[in-house]
Design a protein around this motif. Structure first.
Motif, short mmCIF file in Angstrom:
data_model
loop_
_atom_site.label_atom_id
_atom_site.label_comp_id
_atom_site.label_asym_id
_atom_site.label_seq_id
_atom_site.Cartn_x
_atom_site.Cartn_y
_atom_site.Cartn_z
N TYR A 119 25.71 1.02 -22.94
CA TYR A 119 26.53 0.58 -21.81
C TYR A 119 26.80 -0.92 -21.86
O TYR A 119 25.89 -1.72 -22.08
CB TYR A 119 25.84 0.92 -20.48
CG TYR A 119 26.07 2.35 -20.05
CD1 TYR A 119 27.14 2.68 -19.25
CD2 TYR A 119 25.22 3.36 -20.50
CE1 TYR A 119 27.36 3.99 -18.88
CE2 TYR A 119 25.44 4.67 -20.13
CZ TYR A 119 26.52 4.98 -19.32
OH TYR A 119 26.74 6.27 -18.95
N GLU A 179 27.68 9.35 -20.44
CA GLU A 179 27.75 9.19 -18.99
C GLU A 179 26.63 9.94 -18.28
O GLU A 179 26.35 9.68 -17.11
CB GLU A 179 29.10 9.67 -18.45
CG GLU A 179 30.30 8.93 -18.98
CD GLU A 179 30.78 9.43 -20.34
OE1 GLU A 179 30.34 10.52 -20.79
OE2 GLU A 179 31.59 8.73 -20.95
N VAL A 180 26.00 10.86 -18.98
CA VAL A 180 24.91 11.63 -18.38
C VAL A 180 23.82 10.71 -17.85
O VAL A 180 23.18 11.00 -16.84
CB VAL A 180 24.35 12.68 -19.37
CG1 VAL A 180 23.64 12.02 -20.54
CG2 VAL A 180 23.42 13.65 -18.67
N TYR A 181 23.61 9.58 -18.51
CA TYR A 181 22.57 8.64 -18.06
C TYR A 181 22.87 8.13 -16.65
O TYR A 181 21.99 8.14 -15.79
CB TYR A 181 22.45 7.46 -19.04
CG TYR A 181 21.50 6.40 -18.56
CD1 TYR A 181 20.13 6.62 -18.57
CD2 TYR A 181 21.97 5.19 -18.07
CE1 TYR A 181 19.26 5.66 -18.10
CE2 TYR A 181 21.10 4.22 -17.61
CZ TYR A 181 19.74 4.46 -17.63
OH TYR A 181 18.88 3.52 -17.16
N MET A 182 24.08 7.68 -16.43
CA MET A 182 24.44 7.17 -15.10
C MET A 182 24.60 8.30 -14.09
O MET A 182 24.25 8.14 -12.91
CB MET A 182 25.74 6.36 -15.16
CG MET A 182 25.59 5.05 -15.88
SD MET A 182 24.41 4.00 -15.05
CE MET A 182 24.47 2.56 -16.08
N ASP A 183 25.08 9.45 -14.55
CA ASP A 183 25.25 10.59 -13.64
C ASP A 183 23.91 11.10 -13.10
O ASP A 183 23.84 11.61 -11.98
CB ASP A 183 25.98 11.73 -14.35
CG ASP A 183 27.42 11.39 -14.68
OD1 ASP A 183 27.94 10.38 -14.15
OD2 ASP A 183 28.03 12.12 -15.49
N MET A 184 22.85 10.95 -13.89
CA MET A 184 21.54 11.46 -13.48
C MET A 184 20.79 10.53 -12.54
O MET A 184 19.78 10.94 -11.94
CB MET A 184 20.66 11.74 -14.71
CG MET A 184 20.96 13.06 -15.36
SD MET A 184 19.77 13.48 -16.62
CE MET A 184 18.33 13.88 -15.67
N GLN A 185 21.23 9.31 -12.39
CA GLN A 185 20.50 8.35 -11.56
C GLN A 185 20.30 8.82 -10.11
O GLN A 185 19.17 8.79 -9.62
CB GLN A 185 21.18 6.97 -11.59
CG GLN A 185 21.19 6.30 -12.95
CD GLN A 185 19.81 5.99 -13.48
OE1 GLN A 185 18.89 5.70 -12.73
NE2 GLN A 185 19.67 6.06 -14.79
N GLN A 239 20.30 21.54 -10.98
CA GLN A 239 20.72 20.19 -11.38
C GLN A 239 20.34 19.89 -12.82
O GLN A 239 21.16 19.38 -13.59
CB GLN A 239 20.07 19.15 -10.45
CG GLN A 239 20.54 19.22 -9.02
CD GLN A 239 21.98 18.79 -8.88
OE1 GLN A 239 22.38 17.74 -9.36
NE2 GLN A 239 22.78 19.62 -8.23
N PHE A 267 22.74 18.96 -16.09
CA PHE A 267 22.60 17.72 -16.85
C PHE A 267 22.23 17.99 -18.31
O PHE A 267 22.65 17.26 -19.20
CB PHE A 267 21.58 16.78 -16.20
CG PHE A 267 22.07 16.18 -14.93
CD1 PHE A 267 23.27 15.47 -14.88
CD2 PHE A 267 21.36 16.32 -13.75
CE1 PHE A 267 23.73 14.90 -13.71
CE2 PHE A 267 21.81 15.76 -12.57
CZ PHE A 267 23.00 15.05 -12.54
N GLN A 293 25.40 18.75 -20.01
CA GLN A 293 26.13 17.51 -20.22
C GLN A 293 25.53 16.71 -21.37
O GLN A 293 26.25 16.12 -22.18
CB GLN A 293 26.11 16.68 -18.92
CG GLN A 293 27.04 15.50 -18.94
CD GLN A 293 27.05 14.76 -17.60
OE1 GLN A 293 26.47 15.22 -16.62
NE2 GLN A 293 27.71 13.62 -17.58
N TRP A 294 24.21 16.69 -21.48
CA TRP A 294 23.52 16.00 -22.59
C TRP A 294 23.92 16.60 -23.93
O TRP A 294 24.14 15.89 -24.91
CB TRP A 294 22.02 16.08 -22.38
CG TRP A 294 21.18 15.72 -23.57
CD1 TRP A 294 20.56 16.59 -24.42
CD2 TRP A 294 20.86 14.41 -24.06
NE1 TRP A 294 19.87 15.90 -25.39
CE2 TRP A 294 20.04 14.55 -25.18
CE3 TRP A 294 21.19 13.12 -23.64
CZ2 TRP A 294 19.54 13.48 -25.91
CZ3 TRP A 294 20.70 12.05 -24.36
CH2 TRP A 294 19.89 12.23 -25.47
#
Length: 192
Positions: free
Chosen positions: A42, A53-59, A115, A119, A122-123
């Motif tokens: 990022y 984007e999975v990193y930010m989506d999982m926050q 959830q 994710f 998505q990963w």
């Protein structure tokens, strides 16, 4: 018979507290590989790797899972506050504590499972070739592992099994209490 039942309920309450603590640890660890692998991709809030984007989506999910795990710890402590682990006879407070814990554990398990599976999907869409190149150039962690996504089956499975045993234990306790009342009533009739 009561001794076996009370011993089982003590073990169950302690096991559910430990499982709730394990959910807390899991909520802290689920982002570990994602952070190590994806955070460095990022720049200014954007990533050049497709699927990262999975990193930010999982926050937000991770924050909510942490709060839910703290809630589960508090609900398992409620079992101890109401003396569910040692009480020979259950009162309304014991049934309320068991009901609240059961509802909470089922809700958290179902919500988390849906959830985490989303994710994980998505990963798996991540461009792993680009990520491998990025990891080699930046000397960061590269992994394709889905361990942290998959281990939730064990953790939440144990929670649901423990919850089912807690409910079964309450039913067993209720049956023993009714049998005891019947014996006491028969004893009073014989004495008269």
């Amino acid at each position: 018979m009561y001794k076996k039942q009370v011993k089982l309920q003590r073990i169950l309450c302690l096991a559910l507290l430990i499982i709730s603590a394990a959910i807390f640890v899991y909520s802290l660890g689920i982002m570990t590989d994602l952070y190590d692998s994806l955070y460095s991709t990022y720049r200014r809030g954007k990533t050049s790797i497709s699927g990262a984007e999975v990193y930010m989506d999982m926050q937000p999910f991770n924050k909510n899972l942490l709060m839910a795990s703290i809630g589960m710890i508090l609900l398992s402590v409620l079992l101890f506050v109401t003396n569910t682990q040692s009480r020979r006879r259950y009162y309304i407070g014991n049934y309320c504590a068991i009901g609240l814990f059961s509802i909470g554990s089922i809700a958290v398990s179902v919500w988390s499972h849906t959830q985490i599976e989303a994710f994980k999907a998505q990963w798996l869409t991540l461009d792993f070739a680009k990520l491998a190149d990025h990891a080699a150039s930046r000397k960061t962690l590269y992994t394709e592992s889905t361990f942290w996504f998959d281990i939730h089956y064990v953790i939440f499975g144990l929670l649901l099994i423990g919850t089912a045993l807690l409910i079964a234990n309450a039913v067993w306790k209720r049956k023993l209490m009714k049998e005891e009342q019947t014996l006491i009533a028969q004893g009073k009739e014989a004495a008269a």
